[in-house]
Design a protein around this motif. Sequence first.
Motif, PDB file in Angstrom:
ATOM      1  N   VAL A 148      23.426 -13.848  13.935  1.00  0.00           N
ATOM      2  CA  VAL A 148      21.983 -13.591  14.036  1.00  0.00           C
ATOM      3  C   VAL A 148      21.763 -12.143  14.467  1.00  0.00           C
ATOM      4  O   VAL A 148      22.484 -11.631  15.326  1.00  0.00           O
ATOM      5  N   ASP A 149      20.793 -11.507  13.847  1.00  0.00           N
ATOM      6  CA  ASP A 149      20.402 -10.166  14.268  1.00  0.00           C
ATOM      7  C   ASP A 149      18.916 -10.158  14.602  1.00  0.00           C
ATOM      8  O   ASP A 149      18.122 -10.840  13.945  1.00  0.00           O
ATOM      9  N   LEU A 150      18.554  -9.422  15.623  1.00  0.00           N
ATOM     10  CA  LEU A 150      17.158  -9.176  15.952  1.00  0.00           C
ATOM     11  C   LEU A 150      16.874  -7.722  15.614  1.00  0.00           C
ATOM     12  O   LEU A 150      17.653  -6.836  15.973  1.00  0.00           O
ATOM     13  N   ALA A 151      15.765  -7.476  14.912  1.00  0.00           N
ATOM     14  CA  ALA A 151      15.490  -6.120  14.451  1.00  0.00           C
ATOM     15  C   ALA A 151      14.001  -5.814  14.546  1.00  0.00           C
ATOM     16  O   ALA A 151      13.164  -6.711  14.677  1.00  0.00           O
ATOM     17  N   PHE A 152      13.706  -4.525  14.462  1.00  0.00           N
ATOM     18  CA  PHE A 152      12.331  -4.047  14.416  1.00  0.00           C
ATOM     19  C   PHE A 152      12.196  -3.088  13.243  1.00  0.00           C
ATOM     20  O   PHE A 152      13.151  -2.374  12.912  1.00  0.00           O
ATOM     21  N   PHE A 153      11.028  -3.085  12.617  1.00  0.00           N
ATOM     22  CA  PHE A 153      10.834  -2.201  11.473  1.00  0.00           C
ATOM     23  C   PHE A 153       9.537  -1.421  11.619  1.00  0.00           C
ATOM     24  O   PHE A 153       8.594  -1.822  12.296  1.00  0.00           O
ATOM     25  N   LEU A 154       9.515  -0.279  10.945  1.00  0.00           N
ATOM     26  CA  LEU A 154       8.340   0.589  10.887  1.00  0.00           C
ATOM     27  C   LEU A 154       8.238   1.087   9.462  1.00  0.00           C
ATOM     28  O   LEU A 154       9.237   1.522   8.868  1.00  0.00           O
ATOM     29  N   GLY A 155       7.039   1.001   8.882  1.00  0.00           N
ATOM     30  CA  GLY A 155       6.924   1.381   7.485  1.00  0.00           C
ATOM     31  C   GLY A 155       5.547   1.840   7.090  1.00  0.00           C
ATOM     32  O   GLY A 155       4.599   1.838   7.882  1.00  0.00           O
ATOM     33  N   ALA A 156       5.430   2.230   5.824  1.00  0.00           N
ATOM     34  CA  ALA A 156       4.168   2.674   5.254  1.00  0.00           C
ATOM     35  C   ALA A 156       4.117   2.236   3.799  1.00  0.00           C
ATOM     36  O   ALA A 156       5.150   2.030   3.154  1.00  0.00           O
ATOM     37  N   GLY A 157       2.895   2.084   3.287  1.00  0.00           N
ATOM     38  CA  GLY A 157       2.728   1.665   1.913  1.00  0.00           C
ATOM     39  C   GLY A 157       1.505   2.285   1.265  1.00  0.00           C
ATOM     40  O   GLY A 157       0.661   2.890   1.945  1.00  0.00           O
ATOM     41  N   TYR A 158       1.432   2.125  -0.051  1.00  0.00           N
ATOM     42  CA  TYR A 158       0.291   2.632  -0.805  1.00  0.00           C
ATOM     43  C   TYR A 158      -0.059   1.602  -1.883  1.00  0.00           C
ATOM     44  O   TYR A 158       0.832   1.142  -2.617  1.00  0.00           O
ATOM     45  N   ASN A 159      -1.334   1.233  -1.966  1.00  0.00           N
ATOM     46  CA  ASN A 159      -1.799   0.252  -2.938  1.00  0.00           C
ATOM     47  C   ASN A 159      -2.458   0.965  -4.120  1.00  0.00           C
ATOM     48  O   ASN A 159      -3.510   1.591  -3.970  1.00  0.00           O
ATOM     49  N   PHE A 160      -1.843   0.855  -5.290  1.00  0.00           N
ATOM     50  CA  PHE A 160      -2.430   1.433  -6.500  1.00  0.00           C
ATOM     51  C   PHE A 160      -3.649   0.627  -6.953  1.00  0.00           C
ATOM     52  O   PHE A 160      -4.631   1.180  -7.432  1.00  0.00           O
ATOM     53  N   THR A 161      -3.539  -0.690  -6.817  1.00  0.00           N
ATOM     54  CA  THR A 161      -4.645  -1.602  -7.083  1.00  0.00           C
ATOM     55  C   THR A 161      -4.704  -2.595  -5.929  1.00  0.00           C
ATOM     56  O   THR A 161      -3.882  -2.530  -5.011  1.00  0.00           O
ATOM     57  N   LYS A 162      -5.644  -3.539  -5.983  1.00  0.00           N
ATOM     58  CA  LYS A 162      -5.708  -4.553  -4.931  1.00  0.00           C
ATOM     59  C   LYS A 162      -4.528  -5.515  -5.004  1.00  0.00           C
ATOM     60  O   LYS A 162      -4.288  -6.265  -4.053  1.00  0.00           O
ATOM     61  N   ASN A 163      -3.786  -5.484  -6.101  1.00  0.00           N
ATOM     62  CA  ASN A 163      -2.636  -6.375  -6.271  1.00  0.00           C
ATOM     63  C   ASN A 163      -1.288  -5.662  -6.144  1.00  0.00           C
ATOM     64  O   ASN A 163      -0.353  -6.185  -5.535  1.00  0.00           O
TER      65      ASN A 163
END
Length: 201
Positions: A148-163
Amino acid sequence: MKKSIIVALFCFFGLTQINAQVTFRPGVKAGLNFSHFTKGDNYNSYDPYGNYSNQSRRNFDTKTDFYIGLYGALKLSRFYTLQPEINYSRQGASYDYVVNNQARTQKLDVSYLSLGIANKFTFDKFNFHVGPTIDFVVEDNFDPDSEVDLAFFLGAGYNFTKNFGIEARIKKGIVPVLDFSDSNHTNVVIQTGITYTFDVK
């Protein structure tokens, strides 16, 4: 009296508007993993394949693989979405070493079933997300020290459309995958991929 009625109506329409903003939409995601293990305190002393000559010439390098998953986007306000996720993530490292003056490379493969919670903050078409995961080993080729691993993440995203959108994350594990003497090696993963969120009526 009139003031009380006005305040009550204001509160009623305000709550109605808040409730109207709460939506749930499922989605799928997939992409590439660029993973490696941290060096630890004394990584040169570790060799999972039993080759102990030339111990000073060893290194954990980046391994490229993939991830795929499902998520549910619970939009609680205009700017905030709570997003539970379940992902299958192939991780590990490329292990470079030297035996009899010959350079060799072995793939250390470990795959996880990852359960996470993304706290997503959206500003127009951009979003930033942070959260924890708990990862369970489902497959490996070198017998990791922890299942088992415990982790944390940090990220960013961009939506071209609502989908349709793209995202990038960095995920850091805190439980050693390899624990050898005074050398503890943990997961580090950079993820880049695409997302598709479905419309639900």
